[in-house]
Design a protein around this motif. Structure first.
Motif, PDB file in Angstrom:
ATOM      1  N   VAL A 177       0.849  -1.180   0.000  1.00 24.54           N
ATOM      2  CA  VAL A 177       0.000   0.000   0.000  1.00 24.54           C
ATOM      3  C   VAL A 177       0.892   1.240   0.000  1.00 24.54           C
ATOM      4  N   PHE A 178       0.420   2.283  -0.659  1.00 24.64           N
ATOM      5  CA  PHE A 178       1.092   3.572  -0.676  1.00 24.64           C
ATOM      6  C   PHE A 178       0.166   4.562   0.018  1.00 24.64           C
ATOM      7  N   ILE A 179       0.647   5.214   1.073  1.00 28.63           N
ATOM      8  CA  ILE A 179      -0.187   6.172   1.793  1.00 28.63           C
ATOM      9  C   ILE A 179       0.442   7.554   1.748  1.00 28.63           C
ATOM     10  N   THR A 180      -0.430   8.570   1.684  1.00 29.02           N
ATOM     11  CA  THR A 180      -0.004   9.964   1.687  1.00 29.02           C
ATOM     12  C   THR A 180      -0.931  10.746   2.600  1.00 29.02           C
ATOM     13  N   PRO A 181      -0.400  11.349   3.669  1.00 26.78           N
ATOM     14  CA  PRO A 181      -1.240  12.164   4.550  1.00 26.78           C
ATOM     15  C   PRO A 181      -1.693  13.439   3.838  1.00 26.78           C
ATOM     16  N   THR A 182      -2.876  13.932   4.205  1.00 29.08           N
ATOM     17  CA  THR A 182      -3.312  15.209   3.664  1.00 29.08           C
ATOM     18  C   THR A 182      -2.470  16.311   4.302  1.00 29.08           C
ATOM     19  N   PRO A 183      -2.263  17.421   3.611  1.00 25.54           N
ATOM     20  CA  PRO A 183      -1.422  18.496   4.144  1.00 25.54           C
ATOM     21  C   PRO A 183      -1.950  19.038   5.475  1.00 25.54           C
ATOM     22  N   GLY A 184      -1.014  19.426   6.340  1.00 23.10           N
ATOM     23  CA  GLY A 184      -1.359  20.090   7.582  1.00 23.10           C
ATOM     24  C   GLY A 184      -1.676  19.207   8.770  1.00 23.10           C
ATOM     25  N   ILE A 185      -1.366  17.904   8.689  1.00 25.44           N
ATOM     26  CA  ILE A 185      -1.689  17.033   9.842  1.00 25.44           C
ATOM     27  C   ILE A 185      -0.426  16.475  10.502  1.00 25.44           C
ATOM     28  N   GLU A 186       0.688  17.195  10.407  1.00 23.86           N
ATOM     29  CA  GLU A 186       1.955  16.709  10.963  1.00 23.86           C
ATOM     30  C   GLU A 186       1.860  16.383  12.447  1.00 23.86           C
ATOM     31  N   SER A 187       1.083  17.122  13.214  1.00 23.31           N
ATOM     32  CA  SER A 187       1.049  16.903  14.659  1.00 23.31           C
ATOM     33  C   SER A 187       0.019  15.855  15.084  1.00 23.31           C
ATOM     34  N   GLN A 188      -0.691  15.276  14.135  1.00 26.85           N
ATOM     35  CA  GLN A 188      -1.733  14.295  14.457  1.00 26.85           C
ATOM     36  C   GLN A 188      -1.231  12.885  14.170  1.00 26.85           C
ATOM     37  N   SER A 189      -1.671  11.928  14.975  1.00 22.39           N
ATOM     38  CA  SER A 189      -1.403  10.532  14.644  1.00 22.39           C
ATOM     39  C   SER A 189      -2.726   9.893  14.254  1.00 22.39           C
ATOM     40  N   LEU A 190      -2.651   8.958  13.338  1.00 25.34           N
ATOM     41  CA  LEU A 190      -3.838   8.332  12.766  1.00 25.34           C
ATOM     42  C   LEU A 190      -3.752   6.823  12.960  1.00 25.34           C
ATOM     43  N   LEU A 191      -4.863   6.205  13.309  1.00 25.47           N
ATOM     44  CA  LEU A 191      -4.873   4.764  13.517  1.00 25.47           C
ATOM     45  C   LEU A 191      -5.562   4.074  12.340  1.00 25.47           C
ATOM     46  N   ILE A 192      -4.866   3.111  11.747  1.00 27.24           N
ATOM     47  CA  ILE A 192      -5.465   2.276  10.714  1.00 27.24           C
ATOM     48  C   ILE A 192      -5.239   0.816  11.101  1.00 27.24           C
ATOM     49  N   THR A 193      -6.059  -0.049  10.563  1.00 25.51           N
ATOM     50  CA  THR A 193      -5.917  -1.487  10.782  1.00 25.51           C
ATOM     51  C   THR A 193      -5.716  -2.140   9.423  1.00 25.51           C
ATOM     52  N   LEU A 194      -4.745  -3.023   9.344  1.00 26.32           N
ATOM     53  CA  LEU A 194      -4.541  -3.751   8.095  1.00 26.32           C
ATOM     54  C   LEU A 194      -4.764  -5.228   8.333  1.00 26.32           C
ATOM     55  N   THR A 195      -5.240  -5.885   7.293  1.00 26.35           N
ATOM     56  CA  THR A 195      -5.349  -7.340   7.308  1.00 26.35           C
ATOM     57  C   THR A 195      -4.580  -7.868   6.106  1.00 26.35           C
ATOM     58  N   THR A 196      -4.040  -9.070   6.252  1.00 21.48           N
ATOM     59  CA  THR A 196      -3.259  -9.645   5.172  1.00 21.48           C
ATOM     60  C   THR A 196      -3.932 -10.904   4.628  1.00 21.48           C
ATOM     61  N   GLU A 197      -3.437 -11.364   3.509  1.00 19.70           N
ATOM     62  CA  GLU A 197      -3.994 -12.569   2.895  1.00 19.70           C
ATOM     63  C   GLU A 197      -3.784 -13.803   3.768  1.00 19.70           C
ATOM     64  N   LYS A 198      -2.756 -13.814   4.591  1.00 22.31           N
ATOM     65  CA  LYS A 198      -2.500 -14.961   5.472  1.00 22.31           C
ATOM     66  C   LYS A 198      -3.242 -14.840   6.799  1.00 22.31           C
ATOM     67  N   GLY A 199      -4.091 -13.814   6.943  1.00 29.68           N
ATOM     68  CA  GLY A 199      -4.952 -13.716   8.112  1.00 29.68           C
ATOM     69  C   GLY A 199      -4.446 -12.847   9.252  1.00 29.68           C
ATOM     70  N   LEU A 200      -3.317 -12.191   9.093  1.00 28.59           N
ATOM     71  CA  LEU A 200      -2.799 -11.322  10.142  1.00 28.59           C
ATOM     72  C   LEU A 200      -3.626 -10.037  10.201  1.00 28.59           C
ATOM     73  N   THR A 201      -3.943  -9.587  11.408  1.00 26.58           N
ATOM     74  CA  THR A 201      -4.633  -8.311  11.626  1.00 26.58           C
ATOM     75  C   THR A 201      -3.761  -7.486  12.556  1.00 26.58           C
ATOM     76  N   HIS A 202      -3.454  -6.250  12.164  1.00 26.46           N
ATOM     77  CA  HIS A 202      -2.539  -5.426  12.952  1.00 26.46           C
ATOM     78  C   HIS A 202      -2.954  -3.960  12.870  1.00 26.46           C
ATOM     79  N   ASP A 203      -2.895  -3.269  14.019  1.00 25.29           N
ATOM     80  CA  ASP A 203      -3.176  -1.835  14.063  1.00 25.29           C
ATOM     81  C   ASP A 203      -1.878  -1.061  13.901  1.00 25.29           C
TER      82      ASP A 203
END
Length: 99
Positions: free
Chosen positions: A48-74
């Protein structure tokens, strides 16, 4: 390294796209994308390629990913003013199951 149902924090470029991949696996889905991150999923290579929107340098964002082998990670994404570097997530092998 990452573990199933765990969480970790990564720093990404706030101005360029950052590539994230999982060693010996493929990212299948992302959850929690609320518009503060633009993303493109490379289905052929499972990255995956991610790009933050401008102006959010001081914020942290939580995402969850899942993989084809069944791993789930925040992932807690921290945009910073720096050059983009690829992030390779390495799943930990679990010998004894934790209860």
């Amino acid at each position: 390294s990452i573990k199933d149902h765990g969480s970790s924090e990564v720093s990404v470029s706030s101005t360029e796209h950052t590539r994230i991949s999982v060693e010996n696996d493929r990212i299948a889905q992302l959850f929690g994308m609320d518009g503060r991150l633009a993303f493109e999923l490379d289905e052929m290579n499972g990255q995956v390629f991610i790009t933050p929107t401008p102006g959010i340098e001081s914020q942290s964002l939580l995402i969850t990913l899942t993989t084809e082998k069944g791993l789930t990670h925040d992932l807690r994404i921290k945009p910073t003013k720096r050059a983009a570097e690829a992030i390779l997530l390495r799943p930990r092998t679990q010998g004894v199951q934790e209860r």
